[in-house]
Design a protein around this motif. Structure first.
Motif, PDB file in Angstrom:
ATOM      1  N   SER A 148      -4.779  48.399 -26.193  1.00 48.82           N
ATOM      2  CA  SER A 148      -3.818  49.168 -25.394  1.00 48.82           C
ATOM      3  C   SER A 148      -3.781  50.666 -25.679  1.00 48.82           C
ATOM      4  N   PRO A 184      -1.176  48.701 -32.005  1.00 49.20           N
ATOM      5  CA  PRO A 184      -0.741  47.300 -32.030  1.00 49.20           C
ATOM      6  C   PRO A 184      -0.758  46.734 -33.440  1.00 49.20           C
ATOM      7  N   ARG A 238       7.968  44.583 -28.988  1.00 44.78           N
ATOM      8  CA  ARG A 238       7.452  44.518 -27.627  1.00 44.78           C
ATOM      9  C   ARG A 238       6.089  43.843 -27.637  1.00 44.78           C
ATOM     10  N   ILE A 239       5.718  43.366 -26.480  1.00 42.98           N
ATOM     11  CA  ILE A 239       4.363  42.850 -26.301  1.00 42.98           C
ATOM     12  C   ILE A 239       3.704  43.630 -25.166  1.00 42.98           C
ATOM     13  N   ALA A 240       2.378  43.720 -25.225  1.00 46.00           N
ATOM     14  CA  ALA A 240       1.592  44.383 -24.185  1.00 46.00           C
ATOM     15  C   ALA A 240       0.488  43.438 -23.758  1.00 46.00           C
ATOM     16  N   TRP A 241       0.119  43.517 -22.497  1.00 47.30           N
ATOM     17  CA  TRP A 241      -0.956  42.658 -22.034  1.00 47.30           C
ATOM     18  C   TRP A 241      -1.768  43.338 -20.938  1.00 47.30           C
ATOM     19  N   VAL A 276      -2.257  48.529 -18.485  1.00 49.00           N
ATOM     20  CA  VAL A 276      -1.578  47.730 -19.500  1.00 49.00           C
ATOM     21  C   VAL A 276      -0.087  47.661 -19.163  1.00 49.00           C
ATOM     22  N   ARG A 277       0.468  46.472 -19.239  1.00 51.71           N
ATOM     23  CA  ARG A 277       1.897  46.271 -19.001  1.00 51.71           C
ATOM     24  C   ARG A 277       2.565  45.875 -20.303  1.00 51.71           C
ATOM     25  N   THR A 278       3.840  46.198 -20.429  1.00 49.97           N
ATOM     26  CA  THR A 278       4.596  45.868 -21.648  1.00 49.97           C
ATOM     27  C   THR A 278       5.923  45.229 -21.267  1.00 49.97           C
ATOM     28  N   GLU A 281      -0.969  41.823 -26.942  1.00 51.77           N
ATOM     29  CA  GLU A 281      -0.801  42.522 -28.214  1.00 51.77           C
ATOM     30  C   GLU A 281       0.651  42.569 -28.617  1.00 51.77           C
ATOM     31  N   LEU A 302       3.547  44.834 -30.446  1.00 47.78           N
ATOM     32  CA  LEU A 302       3.819  46.242 -30.727  1.00 47.78           C
ATOM     33  C   LEU A 302       5.119  46.390 -31.480  1.00 47.78           C
TER      34      LEU A 302
END
Length: 793
Positions: free
Chosen positions: A577, A600, A632-635, A767-769, A789, A791
């Motif tokens: 990310s 991350p 948070r998460i990111a994908w 990338v979205r979170t 990921e 974060l």
């Protein structure tokens, strides 16, 4: 237009500039020696002088950048001092022979229409030659100030350990003077070296074959001995340089012997021997020049007595020491790769020890590592060469033509000594260097037959040898491995963009990228010499020559790099990310880590080698989101890749299938298959592998594009085009054409092709979170994701 200009500069301006420098320096050496040098020898002598001068200037970092102006100044001085004493510039038939040899060695690249070079993938040493030359011309042997990288590691292993650099100095000087990248003038440099060999051989025949046209024929054919020609298509710069210097040394003995005790007359021979040491290392120089010098000493003793021979020998040794000692002190006596010289099982890129009969200069096989298919004809031609060479040697003795005799016997003796004592790898090089000597002796015999009136026998011998040599080299021409100019041109452009913005990571095995084009961006390759450990997820390292998708590498190993230079592929993952794409070409993308983006804490990789996206498991996603410190998460999501094997029903005759479902096209043909597309849109069509000939694709009968002459490293895909497709079943056909025998590089063993991959075209999804607490919603949305990921902040 720009590429055409580059081709003209590479093949016209570069050799012309080197030739002018060589003539000037040759005249200067002749003036210093106080002797008149045969016109055909001036360029080879000047080339040797350029090696010597460049060795001296590049031995210290402070003087390395003065190499070009010093070489130019000395050449101009030679032209000025020798303008009255030297007419004409070169003998007409000598020039004809040199230009014809240059054309033969140029043909595999010139007829491709691109400023490229041979030996790509087959041997990566040329990338190291570029790295050494880059550094040598700017900083000499010093590695001070170089940050750790694959480029630095390559130099430390070679240049820092005293690798002989004599062959690279004229190469670097010429490239600087015409303002071209080394990759565009490398093959012209090899052709120039072959022309220097032809000029020296032409001069050597003077006391044996009088007719200039016959001498030109001898030089033309002997200079393109099949094994040496084959090595030139592997980037064999040292082999060609040594091969060109040995007949020059023999001619230098003739100059010295004719001077009858004049110590100054030893200068041309000393320069030739010193240049041989500079190219081949002190040990290599002694091995190659030793037999020639020893035999020369015996001749001097016989002709002028021991006292005179001793004085001449002392003068010669003193001159060699004076010329060579300053830079020999900074050179390893044996190269840093000496284990490959003496280890009995060291094969390098050979398949096994080469056949000693290849020293005859005839070997009609597209790859010199394998036996010819026409064994009987080959054996007859080889026997004819050896029989004629023996007759030629006897004729040299009777005519007291000691210079050609010294070259032929001294070179062959050195080669077989190396063959007996060294490894198969160095033995192959020795056979290549010596192969012109055997042809030369045989062709001299044919020339003598012609001059003695036995024209029918001479014509038959010339025709047989010419047929064998040209047949052998036509096959090598057809099978050459040409570097893909488009890929390398993109790397050159990228290198200019990201200089100073490293460290940089390449996940593809691309030695020309990390050792040359990206050198100013602190590059490292995952399967190259490197200073940082870049482990795979789950442990282990990528083996040399291998490829790893960015998502297969351990996260912290990737995040250490500011810049990523990644090969475009339908099955490639999006980088982590913090990275944003800053440039995209046809072959490569450049991604850079944003300093503001959070790093991350953990990375969950999804997908597989044929489809980078998959639905995440809820348990794995919850485990990732619940780690300590994660807020948070990111994908990154993306369309699925649709992969299909090419092997199956309907494979054309002459094609074969691999265990992995790829096909090996042994002849022109077409293979078809049906592929189901889940949703409408524009799809890119890709096929894994390399293509010597032309690979094209059509969908539902409509052609969408083709590529040709694309050799790639492991794990890469050919992009064949794109088309707008509706959801449903489509028929995809992949065709292969071999290009014909007149197209260089289209022969040889074909590469495997497959699988076929279709994937929606377009930019990567951003990338979205989301808060870590929403991990369940992400999981149950059913999206196909590249990775997820964790974060903090």
């Amino acid at each position: 237009m720009g590429e055409n200009r580059g081709v003209l500069i590479a093949w016209l301006a570069f050799p012309a500039v080197l030739a002018l420098l060589a003539v000037g320096l040759g005249l200067l050496v002749a003036r210093i020696a106080g002797v008149r040098v045969a016109p055909a020898l001036l360029m080879p002598l000047g080339f040797a002088a350029l090696v010597v001068v460049g060795e001296l200037t590049t031995s210290a970092s402070a003087t390395a950048r003065l190499t070009v102006p010093i070489a130019v100044a000395l050449a101009l001085a030679g032209l000025a001092l020798g303008r009255r004493s030297w007419r004409p510039p070169v003998e007409r038939w000598a020039l004809v022979a040199a230009l014809a040899v240059f054309a033969v060695f140029a043909a595999p690249v010139v007829l491709s229409g691109q400023p490229t070079f041979g030996g790509f993938v087959k041997l990566d040493d040329t990338a190291t030659w570029f790295a050494i030359t880059d550094r040598l011309m700017e900083h000499g042997h010093s590695l001070a100030g170089l940050p750790p990288s694959s480029y630095e590691a390559t130099l430390a292993f070679n240049l820092g350990a005293g690798y002989p650099v004599g062959a690279f100095v004229p190469f670097g000087v010429g490239a600087k003077l015409v303002g071209q990248d080394l990759s565009t003038v490398f093959q012209p440099y090899l052709a120039f070296l072959a022309a220097m060999l032809a000029l020296s051989l032409y001069a050597l025949t003077e006391r044996l074959v009088r007719a200039p046209a016959l001498r030109a024929a001898v030089a033309f054919l002997a200079s393109q001995a099949a094994l040496l020609y084959g090595y030139s298509l592997w980037g064999g710069v040292k082999e060609l340089a040594v091969a060109a210097l040995l007949p020059l040394a023999a001619a230098g003995f003739g100059i010295l012997a004719a001077a009858r005790g004049n110590a100054r007359a030893a200068v041309p021979l000393a320069v030739a021997v010193a240049a041989t040491i500079g190219v081949a290392s002190p040990e290599g120089g002694i091995v190659w020049a030793g037999p020639l010098l020893a035999a020369a000493a015996l001749i001097l003793i016989r002709e002028g007595g021991f006292a005179r021979a001793a004085r001449t020998a002392l003068a010669l040794v003193a001159l060699i020491v004076v010329i060579a000692l300053p830079w020999v002190l900074g050179t390893a006596f044996t190269p840093p790769t000496s284990a490959s010289l003496t280890s009995g099982d060291a094969l390098g890129n050979l398949l096994g020890p080469l056949n000693p009969l290849q020293v005859a200069g005839i070997w009609p096989a597209g790859d010199f590592r394998v036996d010819p298919s026409h064994v009987t004809i080959t054996a007859a031609l080889v026997v004819a060469v050896f029989a004629a060479a023996l007759a030629g040697a006897v004729a040299m003795v009777r005519a007291r033509a000691f210079e050609p005799l010294l070259y032929a016997l001294g070179t062959l003796a050195a080669a077989f000594a190396i063959l007996l004592a060294g490894s198969a790898w160095v033995g192959g090089k020795a056979l290549a260097i010596a192969s012109p000597a055997a042809l030369f002796a045989a062709l001299c015999a044919a020339g003598l037959l012609a001059e003695r009136g036995r024209r029918l026998g001479a014509a038959a011998l010339f025709a047989a040898i010419a047929a064998g040599v040209l047949w052998s080299n036509a096959l090598a021409f057809h099978d050459v491995w040409l570097a893909p100019r488009g890929q390398l041109a993109e790397l050159q452009r990228i290198g200019g963009m990201i200089g100073g913005e490293g460290p940089t990571l390449m996940t593809e095995y691309e030695p020309y990228g990390v050792r040359h084009f990206l050198r100013d961006a602190q590059p490292e390759g995952v399967s190259e010499l490197r200073r940082s450990r870049i482990p795979l997820r789950g442990g282990g390292l990528v083996p040399k020559g291998g490829y790893a998708d960015i998502d297969r590498l351990e996260l912290n190993g990737v995040l250490a790099y500011r810049t990523l230079v990644l090969r475009r592929s339908p099955v490639a993952s999006r980088p982590p990310s913090p990275y944003r794409r800053v440039w995209r070409g046809h072959y490569y993308e450049v991604w850079q880590r944003s300093p503001q983006a959070p790093l991350p804490l953990a990375h969950l990789s999804l997908g597989n080698s044929l489809d980078p996206v998959a639905r995440p498991g809820c348990a794995a996603l919850h485990s990732l989101a619940s780690q300590a410190g994660v807020t948070r998460i990111a994908w990154a999501a993306g369309p699925p890749a649709i992969a299909a094997p090419l092997a199956g029903r309907g494979v054309p005759a002459g094609w074969s299938a691999t265990v992995a479902g790829a096909v090996i096209p042994g002849s022109p043909g077409t293979v078809g298959l049906r592929v189901r597309v889940p949703s409408g849109g524009r799809y890119g069509v890709w096929v894994q592998g390399s293509a010597r000939g032309s690979v094209g694709a059509a969908i539902d009968g409509g052609p969408i594009g083709q590529v040709g002459g694309e050799i790639q490293n492991s794990g890469q895909y050919l992009e064949l085009g794109s088309a707008h497709l509706n959801a449903g079943l489509h028929r995809v056909t992949i065709s292969y054409e071999d290009g014909g025998s007149l197209v260089p590089g289209t022969g040889g063993t074909p590469f495997a092709l497959g699988p076929l991959v279709l994937r929606r075209a377009g930019d990567p999804e951003r990338v979205r979170t989301a808060p870590a607490s929403r991990a369940g919603a992400v999981c149950h949305a059913g999206q196909r994701l590249d990775w997820v990921e964790a974060l903090a902040g």
